[in-house]
Scaffold this active site. Structure first.
Site, PDB file in Angstrom:
ATOM      1  N   HIS A 131       0.833  -1.203   0.000  1.00 41.96           N
ATOM      2  CA  HIS A 131       0.000   0.000   0.000  1.00 41.96           C
ATOM      3  C   HIS A 131       0.873   1.260   0.000  1.00 41.96           C
ATOM      4  CE1 HIS A 131      -3.620   2.388   1.212  1.00 41.96           C
ATOM      5  NE2 HIS A 131      -2.683   3.160   1.727  1.00 41.96           N
ATOM      6  N   GLU A 132       1.865   1.285   0.879  1.00 44.87           N
ATOM      7  CA  GLU A 132       2.736   2.465   0.967  1.00 44.87           C
ATOM      8  C   GLU A 132       3.601   2.608  -0.285  1.00 44.87           C
ATOM      9  OE1 GLU A 132       1.946   4.586   3.172  1.00 44.87           O
ATOM     10  OE2 GLU A 132       0.682   3.162   4.232  1.00 44.87           O
TER      11      GLU A 132
ATOM     12  N   HIS B 185       1.688   4.474  -2.933  1.00 47.16           N
ATOM     13  CA  HIS B 185       1.826   5.924  -2.730  1.00 47.16           C
ATOM     14  C   HIS B 185       3.184   6.402  -3.259  1.00 47.16           C
ATOM     15  CE1 HIS B 185      -1.715   6.728  -0.268  1.00 47.16           C
ATOM     16  NE2 HIS B 185      -1.386   5.756   0.575  1.00 47.16           N
TER      17      HIS B 185
END
Length: 158
Positions: free
Chosen positions: A67-68, A71
Site C-alpha cells: 500500500h505504501e 503511494h
C-alpha cells in the site's frame, strides 16, 4: 525484525510487484497509533507500525508495505497518489494491496459518547426544530413565522 530487515523486505517487494527499485529509507515507527504505515511526501521514506507485524503477522505487513509503495511510486511518477485518485485505486488492484489495513486486536474500541438531541418548538405555528447544539431562545425566533421558540425536550441517542 529490525529496520535493516524491513528495508530489504521493502526493496524486494518493490522490485517483485512494481518492477522498480525503492531508493529511500523504510523503518519502523513506534509512535504510529491509528495507521499501519505512512509514506512521507517530503523525504519519500516509508514508516511502518511494528504492532501490525507483532499482532497480525507478516502477511498483514506485506499488505501495508505494498500500500505504501503504491503511494511512493505514483508520487515519484507525478501521478495521482492519494486514496481518492483513480491511478491509486488501479495500481492497488494490480499489485493486490489492501486499501485499508485491519484493525489491531488489542486496541479497545473508543467509548462513544451518547449524542444529545434537543427538541424545540415554535409557540405560534408549532414547527419543530431538532438540534444537537442548544439554541438561545431569547435571541433566535422561528424561521417560518418569527414566533418565539421554546425547548420541548432533550434526549440521548446511543
Amino acid at each position: 525484525m529490525e529496520d535493516s530487515e524491513l528495508q530489504l523486505m521493502v526493496e524486494k517487494i518493490s522490485m517483485e510487484y512494481f518492477g522498480k527499485p525503492f531508493k529511500h529509507k523504510a523503518s519502523f515507527n513506534s509512535r504510529l497509533r491509528s495507521t499501519g504505515g505512512r509514506y512521507l511526501l517530503g523525504t519519500h521514506n516509508i514508516e511502518i507500525n511494528k504492532k501490525y507485524l507483532d499482532q497480525l503477522g507478516e502477511q498483514e505487513l506485506i499488505g501495508i508495505i505494498k500500500h505504501e509503495l503504491v503511494h511512493y511510486h505514483l508520487h515519484l511518477e507525478g501521478k495521482g497518489y492519494k486514496h481518492r485518485d483513480l491511478d491509486f485505486k488501479t495500481l492497488l488492484k494490480k499489485v493486490g494491496a489492501p486499501r485499508f489495513c485491519n484493525q489491531l486486536p488489542d486496541v479497545p474500541k473508543r467509548k462513544r459518547k451518547a449524542k444529545k438531541i434537543l427538541l424545540y418548538k415554535c409557540t405560534k405555528c408549532s414547527l419543530p426544530y431538532q438540534r444537537r447544539r442548544s439554541i438561545d431562545t431569547s435571541r433566535y425566533v422561528c424561521g417560518n413565522c418569527k414566533g418565539k421558540l421554546e425547548k420541548v425536550k432533550e434526549y440521548l441517542l446511543e
